[in-house]
Design a protein around this motif. Structure first.
Motif, PDB file in Angstrom:
ATOM      1  N   LEU A 136     -13.054 -14.101  -8.222  1.00  0.00           N
ATOM      2  CA  LEU A 136     -12.640 -12.411  -8.002  1.00  0.00           C
ATOM      3  C   LEU A 136     -11.944 -11.924  -9.340  1.00  0.00           C
ATOM      4  N   PHE A 137     -10.976 -13.002  -9.209  1.00  0.00           N
ATOM      5  CA  PHE A 137      -8.967 -12.056  -9.838  1.00  0.00           C
ATOM      6  C   PHE A 137      -8.723 -12.846 -11.195  1.00  0.00           C
ATOM      7  N   GLU A 138      -8.903 -12.960 -12.482  1.00  0.00           N
ATOM      8  CA  GLU A 138      -8.379 -13.958 -13.350  1.00  0.00           C
ATOM      9  C   GLU A 138      -6.269 -13.764 -13.151  1.00  0.00           C
ATOM     10  N   PRO A 139      -5.910 -14.906 -12.227  1.00  0.00           N
ATOM     11  CA  PRO A 139      -4.070 -14.965 -12.063  1.00  0.00           C
ATOM     12  C   PRO A 139      -4.311 -14.696 -12.782  1.00  0.00           C
ATOM     13  N   GLU A 140      -4.206 -14.132 -14.721  1.00  0.00           N
ATOM     14  CA  GLU A 140      -3.213 -13.372 -15.318  1.00  0.00           C
ATOM     15  C   GLU A 140      -3.281 -11.512 -15.349  1.00  0.00           C
ATOM     16  N   PHE A 141      -4.168 -11.746 -14.075  1.00  0.00           N
ATOM     17  CA  PHE A 141      -4.464 -10.515 -14.091  1.00  0.00           C
ATOM     18  C   PHE A 141      -3.892  -9.960 -13.130  1.00  0.00           C
ATOM     19  N   LEU A 142      -3.375 -10.420 -11.897  1.00  0.00           N
ATOM     20  CA  LEU A 142      -2.782 -10.297 -10.947  1.00  0.00           C
ATOM     21  C   LEU A 142      -1.762 -10.091 -11.116  1.00  0.00           C
ATOM     22  N   LYS A 143      -0.724 -11.274 -11.790  1.00  0.00           N
ATOM     23  CA  LYS A 143       0.645 -11.140 -11.911  1.00  0.00           C
ATOM     24  C   LYS A 143       0.566  -9.349 -12.216  1.00  0.00           C
ATOM     25  N   TYR A 144      -0.039  -9.216 -13.024  1.00  0.00           N
ATOM     26  CA  TYR A 144       0.052  -7.868 -13.686  1.00  0.00           C
ATOM     27  C   TYR A 144       0.482  -6.411 -12.382  1.00  0.00           C
ATOM     28  N   ILE A 145      -0.910  -6.633 -12.157  1.00  0.00           N
ATOM     29  CA  ILE A 145      -1.259  -5.712 -10.609  1.00  0.00           C
ATOM     30  C   ILE A 145      -0.655  -5.620  -9.710  1.00  0.00           C
ATOM     31  N   PHE A 146       0.009  -6.900  -9.292  1.00  0.00           N
ATOM     32  CA  PHE A 146       1.010  -7.176  -7.898  1.00  0.00           C
ATOM     33  C   PHE A 146       2.457  -6.469  -8.684  1.00  0.00           C
ATOM     34  N   ARG A 147       2.782  -6.267  -9.542  1.00  0.00           N
ATOM     35  CA  ARG A 147       3.949  -5.931 -10.125  1.00  0.00           C
ATOM     36  C   ARG A 147       3.934  -4.804 -10.295  1.00  0.00           C
ATOM     37  N   SER A 148       2.563  -4.699 -10.596  1.00  0.00           N
ATOM     38  CA  SER A 148       2.541  -2.682 -11.205  1.00  0.00           C
ATOM     39  C   SER A 148       3.481  -1.751 -10.034  1.00  0.00           C
ATOM     40  N   LYS A 149       3.637  -0.649 -10.349  1.00  0.00           N
ATOM     41  CA  LYS A 149       5.500   0.593 -10.068  1.00  0.00           C
ATOM     42  C   LYS A 149       4.130   1.015  -8.584  1.00  0.00           C
ATOM     43  N   PHE A 150       2.799   1.006  -8.878  1.00  0.00           N
ATOM     44  CA  PHE A 150       1.682   1.472  -7.846  1.00  0.00           C
ATOM     45  C   PHE A 150       2.078   0.331  -6.478  1.00  0.00           C
ATOM     46  N   LEU A 151       1.769  -0.473  -6.866  1.00  0.00           N
ATOM     47  CA  LEU A 151       1.834  -1.688  -5.467  1.00  0.00           C
ATOM     48  C   LEU A 151       2.927  -1.718  -5.518  1.00  0.00           C
ATOM     49  N   ARG A 152       4.449  -1.645  -6.130  1.00  0.00           N
ATOM     50  CA  ARG A 152       5.350  -1.821  -5.934  1.00  0.00           C
ATOM     51  C   ARG A 152       5.819  -0.773  -4.506  1.00  0.00           C
ATOM     52  N   ALA A 153       5.333   0.244  -4.951  1.00  0.00           N
ATOM     53  CA  ALA A 153       5.830   2.127  -4.207  1.00  0.00           C
ATOM     54  C   ALA A 153       5.307   1.481  -2.495  1.00  0.00           C
ATOM     55  N   GLN A 154       4.146   0.742  -3.041  1.00  0.00           N
ATOM     56  CA  GLN A 154       3.060   0.646  -1.714  1.00  0.00           C
ATOM     57  C   GLN A 154       4.410  -0.706  -0.922  1.00  0.00           C
ATOM     58  N   ILE A 155       4.524  -1.536  -1.158  1.00  0.00           N
ATOM     59  CA  ILE A 155       4.647  -2.767  -0.591  1.00  0.00           C
ATOM     60  C   ILE A 155       6.481  -2.257   0.043  1.00  0.00           C
ATOM     61  N   ILE A 156       7.240  -1.682  -1.090  1.00  0.00           N
ATOM     62  CA  ILE A 156       8.687  -0.991  -0.870  1.00  0.00           C
ATOM     63  C   ILE A 156       8.909  -0.236   0.719  1.00  0.00           C
ATOM     64  N   LYS A 157       7.790   0.921   0.745  1.00  0.00           N
ATOM     65  CA  LYS A 157       7.159   1.595   1.709  1.00  0.00           C
ATOM     66  C   LYS A 157       7.085   0.620   3.007  1.00  0.00           C
ATOM     67  N   THR A 158       6.548  -0.256   2.998  1.00  0.00           N
ATOM     68  CA  THR A 158       6.291  -1.432   4.755  1.00  0.00           C
ATOM     69  C   THR A 158       7.558  -1.963   4.468  1.00  0.00           C
ATOM     70  N   ALA A 159       8.307  -2.921   3.961  1.00  0.00           N
ATOM     71  CA  ALA A 159       9.694  -3.403   3.776  1.00  0.00           C
ATOM     72  C   ALA A 159      10.634  -2.613   4.774  1.00  0.00           C
ATOM     73  N   ASN A 160      10.882  -3.795   5.379  1.00  0.00           N
ATOM     74  CA  ASN A 160      11.485  -3.499   6.730  1.00  0.00           C
ATOM     75  C   ASN A 160      12.862  -3.375   6.360  1.00  0.00           C
ATOM     76  N   GLY A 161      13.712  -3.984   5.669  1.00  0.00           N
ATOM     77  CA  GLY A 161      15.040  -4.218   5.220  1.00  0.00           C
ATOM     78  C   GLY A 161      15.477  -5.278   4.524  1.00  0.00           C
ATOM     79  N   VAL A 162      15.966  -6.256   4.655  1.00  0.00           N
ATOM     80  CA  VAL A 162      16.516  -7.141   4.645  1.00  0.00           C
ATOM     81  C   VAL A 162      17.131  -7.746   5.381  1.00  0.00           C
ATOM     82  N   THR A 163      18.379  -9.204   4.227  1.00  0.00           N
ATOM     83  CA  THR A 163      17.382 -10.092   4.249  1.00  0.00           C
ATOM     84  C   THR A 163      17.726 -10.776   5.944  1.00  0.00           C
TER      85      THR A 163
END
Length: 152
Positions: free
Chosen positions: A125-152
């Motif tokens: 489905l995806f080349e691992p070299e591609f995935l490393k950029y997708i999951f660190r992209s600004k767009f995806l990082r913004a989505q992850i941060i929205k769902t983050a419940n907080g801290v350690t």
């Protein structure tokens, strides 16, 4: 967000199929049931540290550490193409950082307990070299941060 969809429409005029991650793979946990004494230089297997995931787009296989794992333990192995995530941090902006195993390991490797992994059902489905950029992209990082419940 509309910029992303504009780009998708430009590059893929026939459209793209959106799928949830759970439809194309599965999540798994890092090491469990370990004590501080298990993480020693005399451990028998290597594991990927939290900082290796947090600091690198691709896992640095030269920066692995040792942990003791008994033969009868049921622990998850990390595999080529897996996307690894940090589970928590001291700030929301640092939660859910990702790194991808872009090289095939020559030995069994495990993931620390403060991280979790995602494995595709079909590596084609995806080349691992591609995935490393997708999951660190600004767009995806913004989505992850929205769902983050907080801290350690």
């Amino acid at each position: 967000m509309s910029k992303i969809f504009d780009l998708i429409n430009e590059l893929c005029p026939q459209g793209v199929e959106f799928r949830e991650l759970g439809e194309i793979g599965y999540f798994y946990g890092g090491l469990n049931g370990k004590t501080k004494d298990d993480f020693v230089k005399h451990g028998n297997v290597k594991y990927i540290t939290y900082m290796n995931v947090f600091s690198n787009l691709s896992i640095d296989l030269n920066a692995l550490e040792f942990v003791k794992i008994e033969n009868n333990e049921r622990q998850n192995l990390v595999a080529y193409g897996d996307v690894l995530f940090t589970g928590s941090s001291e700030t929301r902006n640092e939660c859910g950082f990702s790194s991808v195993l872009t090289k095939k390991p020559e030995e069994p490797i495990y993931l620390n307990s403060f991280c979790f992994g995602f494995r595709l059902n079909d590596l084609r489905l995806f080349e691992p070299e591609f995935l490393k950029y997708i999951f660190r992209s600004k767009f995806l990082r913004a989505q992850i941060i929205k769902t983050a419940n907080g801290v350690t």
